[in-house]
Write a protein that holds these residues in place. Sequence first.
Motif, PDB file in Angstrom:
ATOM      1  N   UNK A  60      -7.916  -0.106   8.901  1.00  0.00           N
ATOM      2  CA  UNK A  60      -9.126   0.827   8.268  1.00  0.00           C
ATOM      3  C   UNK A  60      -8.640   0.885   7.216  1.00  0.00           C
ATOM      4  N   UNK A  61      -9.018   1.633   6.344  1.00  0.00           N
ATOM      5  CA  UNK A  61      -9.046   2.683   5.274  1.00  0.00           C
ATOM      6  C   UNK A  61      -8.145   3.542   5.021  1.00  0.00           C
ATOM      7  N   UNK A  62      -7.959   3.642   6.667  1.00  0.00           N
ATOM      8  CA  UNK A  62      -6.273   4.635   6.343  1.00  0.00           C
ATOM      9  C   UNK A  62      -4.937   4.389   5.983  1.00  0.00           C
ATOM     10  N   UNK A  63      -4.656   3.243   6.535  1.00  0.00           N
ATOM     11  CA  UNK A  63      -3.068   2.397   6.010  1.00  0.00           C
ATOM     12  C   UNK A  63      -2.957   2.819   4.161  1.00  0.00           C
ATOM     13  N   UNK A  64      -4.330   1.737   3.030  1.00  0.00           N
ATOM     14  CA  UNK A  64      -4.523   1.991   1.940  1.00  0.00           C
ATOM     15  C   UNK A  64      -4.407   3.634   1.329  1.00  0.00           C
ATOM     16  N   UNK A  65      -4.936   4.005   1.939  1.00  0.00           N
ATOM     17  CA  UNK A  65      -4.672   5.113   1.153  1.00  0.00           C
ATOM     18  C   UNK A  65      -3.471   6.161   1.908  1.00  0.00           C
ATOM     19  N   UNK A  66      -2.940   5.590   2.276  1.00  0.00           N
ATOM     20  CA  UNK A  66      -1.622   6.310   2.738  1.00  0.00           C
ATOM     21  C   UNK A  66      -0.346   5.635   1.628  1.00  0.00           C
ATOM     22  N   UNK A  67      -0.888   4.594   1.620  1.00  0.00           N
ATOM     23  CA  UNK A  67       0.081   3.194   0.687  1.00  0.00           C
ATOM     24  C   UNK A  67      -0.206   3.815  -0.724  1.00  0.00           C
ATOM     25  N   UNK A  68      -1.724   4.789  -1.123  1.00  0.00           N
ATOM     26  CA  UNK A  68      -1.582   5.055  -2.782  1.00  0.00           C
ATOM     27  C   UNK A  68      -0.885   5.742  -2.916  1.00  0.00           C
ATOM     28  N   UNK A  69      -0.262   6.556  -1.865  1.00  0.00           N
ATOM     29  CA  UNK A  69       1.763   7.273  -2.320  1.00  0.00           C
ATOM     30  C   UNK A  69       2.327   6.503  -2.720  1.00  0.00           C
ATOM     31  N   UNK A  70       2.407   6.410  -3.706  1.00  0.00           N
ATOM     32  CA  UNK A  70       3.797   5.200  -4.230  1.00  0.00           C
ATOM     33  C   UNK A  70       5.164   5.617  -3.659  1.00  0.00           C
ATOM     34  N   UNK A  71       5.322   7.370  -3.175  1.00  0.00           N
ATOM     35  CA  UNK A  71       6.432   8.255  -2.939  1.00  0.00           C
ATOM     36  C   UNK A  71       6.839   7.910  -1.156  1.00  0.00           C
ATOM     37  N   UNK A  72       5.682   7.245  -0.877  1.00  0.00           N
ATOM     38  CA  UNK A  72       6.044   6.859   0.568  1.00  0.00           C
ATOM     39  C   UNK A  72       5.727   5.800   1.136  1.00  0.00           C
ATOM     40  N   UNK A  73       6.713   5.769   2.280  1.00  0.00           N
ATOM     41  CA  UNK A  73       7.246   4.578   3.241  1.00  0.00           C
ATOM     42  C   UNK A  73       7.610   4.745   3.992  1.00  0.00           C
TER      43      UNK A  73
ATOM     44  N   UNK B 210      -4.002   0.040  16.845  1.00  0.00           N
ATOM     45  CA  UNK B 210      -3.543  -0.423  15.686  1.00  0.00           C
ATOM     46  C   UNK B 210      -4.420  -1.525  14.511  1.00  0.00           C
ATOM     47  N   UNK B 211      -5.830  -1.271  15.475  1.00  0.00           N
ATOM     48  CA  UNK B 211      -7.578  -1.616  14.472  1.00  0.00           C
ATOM     49  C   UNK B 211      -7.004  -0.145  14.021  1.00  0.00           C
ATOM     50  N   UNK B 212      -7.019   1.079  14.559  1.00  0.00           N
ATOM     51  CA  UNK B 212      -7.924   1.744  13.699  1.00  0.00           C
ATOM     52  C   UNK B 212      -7.177   2.348  12.567  1.00  0.00           C
ATOM     53  N   UNK B 213      -5.386   2.261  12.605  1.00  0.00           N
ATOM     54  CA  UNK B 213      -4.107   2.989  11.201  1.00  0.00           C
ATOM     55  C   UNK B 213      -3.923   2.018  10.782  1.00  0.00           C
ATOM     56  N   UNK B 214      -4.528   0.704  11.055  1.00  0.00           N
ATOM     57  CA  UNK B 214      -3.779  -0.195  10.061  1.00  0.00           C
ATOM     58  C   UNK B 214      -3.983  -0.912   9.452  1.00  0.00           C
TER      59      UNK B 214
END
Length: 357
Positions: A23-36, A17-21
């Motif tokens: 860190x920069x991992x989650x905001x990088x994924x959410x930068x894609x507006x088509x991703x849920x 939960x720490x490593x992927x929610x």
Amino acid sequence: MPETRKLFLILKHGTALRNFLKTDFLPTRLAREDLEIHVFTPLWSDPGLQAEVSHARVRLRPMPEYWESSFEKKIIRLHRNSWASRSRLRSYWSERVNKRPNAWLLHTAEFLLGVFLMFIPESVWKKWINGVSKDDESRDLLLREKPDLIFYVNHNQRENSLVKEAQKLGIPTLYFCENWDHLYQWPSNMVHEDLLVWGPVVRDLCVRHHQVRRDRVGLTGVPQFDIYVNGKLPDRETFFRKHRLDPGVPLVFFATTSDQDFPYNHEVIDIVLGLNDSGKLTKKCQFILRPHPRCDFANYEKYGKRPGVFAQRPGRPAGLADGWNPSYDDMIELAATIRHSDVVICPSSTIIVDAIA
């Protein structure tokens, strides 16, 4: 509007939960507006976690529940014996002997069986393991929601029945080995399509001992190290002022292992503090003591009453295997403590790897 893509994250432990929610991992994924993003975690209903990852395109969901059949357990056990005989790593053997020290006849039989089976390739074992796994609930979920990718970080857990069913349906899966030692300890009972690991040492381990093709292993670095370089840590002066530490006195960070794994934490702490109090260390030091999340913090609070010792509470306790539900603030606190300490002492933990970094 682009078509919505759906990512399933299976994150069982607090470290994941720490490593992927957080860190920069989650905001990088959410930068894609088509991703849920759908996060499957035992802490899906935890108010603190819900507040920290609140986002219109992030959904926390309960872990899939699955129990292997008796036949599936036998196949997995045979595979582990085979792998342990072939790899000769920290192996499964030492763990079994420690749990059942007097079962010599059983250990001998399992050893001989492992030697007999060790020539069966990993690819064959994993096809057998996938073949006997059957989770109708996970299959129905996948058919209903049609995710584009399953991302998982545990290689031998029950919740990976969701991964196995996805692979049978042709849904892409991606395994991230979130630590440096997981693949040294046990064989993987998964058919990994693609793998991500910290670096070349773990990649070579995957190739040599887990018989994974080198071109299927990607090198990513260490997500939990991002915090040391992204400018979010307090500087030394701010950190020392917050904890009322003396900037002119060396700081020693003592992080314990869980009492279950290392029952000598208190003895070692008393020895180190005694050396400091008696002037037997090269310099007089001050200490931050952080019990492992699976330790009872109440047993360590007494040290915080001694001059020059600060007892640091390790985030929010949780009923998980690693006992940890780290808040974002706790992440910052731990990383800053490691960075600004002059010496780090730890009987056994990846905290030592962080300290080296």
